[in-house]
Structure formats: C-alpha cells, structure tokens
Design an enzyme around this catalytic site. Structure first.
Site, PDB file in Angstrom:
ATOM      1  N   LYS A 194       0.805  -1.651   0.091  1.00  5.58           N
ATOM      2  CA  LYS A 194      -0.230   0.280  -0.149  1.00  5.58           C
ATOM      3  C   LYS A 194       0.681   1.307  -0.075  1.00  5.58           C
ATOM      4  CE  LYS A 194      -3.470  -2.608  -0.014  1.00  5.58           C
ATOM      5  NZ  LYS A 194      -4.098  -3.133   0.723  1.00  5.58           N
TER       6      LYS A 194
HETATM    7  C1  LIG Z   1      -5.654  -4.176   1.618  1.00  3.70           C
HETATM    8  C2  LIG Z   1      -7.526  -3.678   1.373  1.00  3.70           C
HETATM    9  C3  LIG Z   1      -8.189  -4.488   2.302  1.00  3.70           C
HETATM   10  C4  LIG Z   1      -7.447  -4.926   3.278  1.00  3.70           C
HETATM   11  O1  LIG Z   1      -6.017  -4.394   4.327  1.00  3.70           O
HETATM   12  P1  LIG Z   1      -5.158  -5.536   5.144  1.00  3.70           P
HETATM   13  O2  LIG Z   1      -4.053  -3.891   5.546  1.00  3.70           O
HETATM   14  O3  LIG Z   1      -4.454  -6.275   4.042  1.00  3.70           O
HETATM   15  O4  LIG Z   1      -6.022  -6.358   5.849  1.00  3.70           O
HETATM   16  C5  LIG Z   1      -9.449  -3.613   2.029  1.00  3.70           C
HETATM   17  N1  LIG Z   1      -9.724  -3.133   1.254  1.00  3.70           N
HETATM   18  C6  LIG Z   1      -8.463  -2.902  -0.562  1.00  3.70           C
HETATM   19  C7  LIG Z   1      -9.514  -2.223  -0.762  1.00  3.70           C
HETATM   20  C8  LIG Z   1      -7.705  -3.300  -0.075  1.00  3.70           C
HETATM   21  O5  LIG Z   1      -6.603  -2.971  -1.108  1.00  3.70           O
END
Ligand SMILES: *Cc1c(COP(=O)(O)O)cnc(C)c1O
Length: 386
Positions: A194
């Site tokens: 991210k």
């Molecule tokens: C990555 C992601 C999540 C979940 O996040 P995690 O930190 O991996 O639990 C939820 N929604 C979207 C759109 C994502 O890209």
C-alpha cells in the site's frame, strides 16, 4: 527479459513485484528506538501515529488498528450494523470490504461501478438502497477517490452512513479535501504494497464523534474507562467495564513508530507514484488494444495501482507474457460476489456488468516508489511489443 530468465533459470517466477514497500535506515532506527524503550504497545508512539494520520486527514479523529481488514471490521462495528441490516458495497475491491460486513450478520448488496474508474456509481448505489440500508461502502479504487460528495448525499438521503475504504488512497484529495475527511467513516491499510506500511496495520478515521468513540472502544475489547459513562463508576480507580463486545485490534508502538516515520515521506511517495503513472500513460496511451487509466476533474489521486485495461480478450495472454518475462503483474480484482462464499449465499454472475467487464480487462502494472525508470521502460517495451 530473456537474459534474466536464463540467469535465474526460473522462467515463471516474477522478479519485479507489482508493489513493494520502501524502507529506509531512518525507518529501521525509529522501530529500534521503540524496542529499546518502555512501551512496546499502548504507548506514546500509538498516540503520535494517530495524530499524524489525523493531521493528514484534515483533522479527522483517527484510531490505529492491526490491519485494513480490522479497520473495516471496527468501522462496521462502530456503525452498529447487524442482522437485518443491509450494506450497499462496490464489488471492484478486495473481499474484506464486504466480508467484514457479512461477518457482522448484515446482508451485502452489490452496486455497479463506473466503467472508467472502477468506483461505485452514485446512481447504482441509490438504486440498490432499501429501507434496511444502513451503510454505503465505497472504495477509492487504485487510489482515485470515489465521488464522495454525491455518495454522501445519496447515503444520507436514504438514512445511511457512507464508509470509504481508502486502503488505496491515503494522501489523495477529492475536490480539494483530503481522503479521510470525505465520508462518515474511512478505513486505511498499511500492508507493504500500500501507499505506506507498518508491515501489517490499518486505521479508522471519523469526523462523527460517536463513531470515532465506538471505533476506539471496539478495537480495545469494548472497554469503557470514562467514569462519566460507566454504570458502576464507584467501583474503584482500577475499574473499567464493557458495555458492548469488542476485540483486541491494537496496533503496537513498534509498528506505529514505523508508520510515523513512513508518513514523513508520503509526499515523496505520492510524487514518485505520480511520475511512474504518467510515464506509463505517456508511453501506452497510443497503443491499440489497451486503455490507460483516467483521472476525473476534482481528483488528485495518490496512485496505488496502475490499472491498465487490456481489450479484445487478451488480458490473460498479456498477464502470462509479462509473468514469463519476470514482471509481477496482478489482477485487481475478481468481482467480490464471484467468490464461492458469496456464490453459496445465492449471489450470481451478471449482477454488476461494468465490474465484470472491468475485471475481464484489468491488469495492474508494477507501481511503487523505488521502481526505477529503467524497470518502468522494460515493462512498457514488453507491453508495446506484445
Ligand atoms: C488491502 C486492502 C484491504 C485489506 O487490508 P489489509 O491491511 O490487507 O487487511 C481492504 N480493502 C482494500 C480495497 C484493500 O486493497
């Protein structure tokens, strides 16, 4: 490329990931300093990270949690949804956006997305709402903010709240206002791919005091420490009590320190992501058979993904071609209701045709701050040659 494959003798193993963290010595030192101190968790680094995030979200109160998925679970818990309630949800997302609502016992109703951006369509959201709708969940797909001004009006007109799953979009703005301040409640993810990372981690932001308080309590077992709110305030100085069940979703100081350190480079991350995004678009916009991502007026995205659209049913071939050449492309996402868990609940293909078409064409090219121009050009050359 051919030479890389021969060198490694591993023809299908990706050598270039589609996303990757950027960690510096400064980040390592920030984490090490916490490890040498008194507070590994529930300490001052948590408060600092929450204040840093809040400042980024235009002053919106923010609580740190253990993942983006935990953030969604906390956010839905804060809204109080349960069985008998409905959540209108964008299907062009990671399964967690819908799964966490389903885990609360709510019924998820999928509404279609824009063929341009992959974001929830206001008209489709409005049409999916019923008297039981309590939450509308939008996703800022690839980092491009959803049309939150329209969506918040639709949600509120129907007596519902707007949730923004901003796992992709922290650091971006919509109509000059920062992500985190655009919806009734917003969730972030700090997974390594991210826009910034704490290894695992996430956060929940809400400008609505009641939602912010409920979120903070749910991530800490539902414990109420405020004497003014306790049922038995005279029990003693040690006393804390639970009014509603919660969980332990606390992000430790060790990881919050990494988060605060990463946040100092968020502007640099955004600039480099935008540069790579523009380099791809400039080089690929005249190529027949692909479409490059659009930016709508009013959006200043923090690009998390580069979602190329591959036409003429050639997405799978291009995916295989790039993978075979060491490029770790991804597909984001299979429409959420295609997952067998939703199929088994009676959800059928064909519900959201735009999302299904988007999925059929989508291919995420590598995009992360430490990606070199040479690597970007290598990907571009492979796509153009294909
Ligand atoms: C990555 C992601 C999540 C979940 O996040 P995690 O930190 O991996 O639990 C939820 N929604 C979207 C759109 C994502 O890209």
């Amino acid at each position: 490329m051919g030479d890389v494959r021969e060198l490694r003798n591993e023809p299908t193993r990706p050598t270039l990931p589609y996303g990757r963290q950027s960690v510096t010595d400064e980040d390592v030192e920030a984490v090490a300093a916490v490890l040498r101190g008194d507070w590994l968790t529930t300490g001052p680094a948590v408060r600092r990270f929450e204040e840093d995030l809040s400042a980024l979200a235009g002053g919106t109160p923010t609580v740190a949690v253990t993942s983006g998925t935990a953030a969604l679970h906390v956010a839905y818990a804060a809204t109080g949804i349960g069985s008998g309630d409905e959540v209108v949800c964008a299907p062009m997302t990671f399964v967690a956006t819908a799964a966490t609502a389903a885990l609360r016992g709510a019924k998820v109703v999928f509404a279609d997305v824009s063929p341009e951006t992959g974001n929830l369509l206001p008209d489709a959201a409005a049409a999916a709402m019923t008297s039981r709708t309590r939450v509308v969940s939008a996703v800022d797909y690839a980092g491009h903010p959803a049309p939150h001004d329209e969506l918040v009006k639709i949600a509120h007109d129907g007596g519902a709240l707007l949730l923004d799953d901003a796992a992709h979009s922290i650091g971006g703005t919509w109509q000059g206002r920062p992500v985190g301040s655009l919806a009734d409640i917003t969730t972030f993810s700090f997974f390594p791919t991210k826009n910034l990372t704490t290894a695992e981690g996430g956060a929940v932001a809400s400008p609505v005091p009641d939602l912010a308080r409920r979120a903070a309590e749910f991530r800490n077992h539902g414990l109420v420490r405020d004497k003014a709110r306790q049922r038995h305030p005279d029990e003693g100085g040690w006393h804390q009590e639970v009014h509603e069940f919660g969980l332990n979703y606390r992000l430790p100081d060790v990881l919050c320190a990494l988060g605060s350190s990463q946040l100092r480079r968020l502007d640099a991350f955004r600039a480099r992501r935008a540069e790579i995004h523009a380099r791809y678009t400039t080089a690929l916009s005249d190529v027949d058979g692909v479409r490059t991502p659009v930016t709508l007026p009013g959006a200043d995205p923090m690009w998390h993904l580069y979602p190329l659209r591959v036409l003429d049913n050639r997405r799978r071939d291009l995916y295989e071609h790039l993978r075979a050449n060491g490029i770790g492309v991804q597909v984001n996402y299979v429409p959420v209701y295609w997952h067998p868990v939703f199929e088994d609940l009676g959800y059928r293909r064909g519900m959201c045709p735009n999302a299904e078409q988007f999925y059929a064409e989508e291919l995420s090219l590598p995009l992360f701050p430490d990606l070199s121009d040479d690597d970007v050009d290598r990907v571009i050359d492979l796509v153009r040659a294909f």
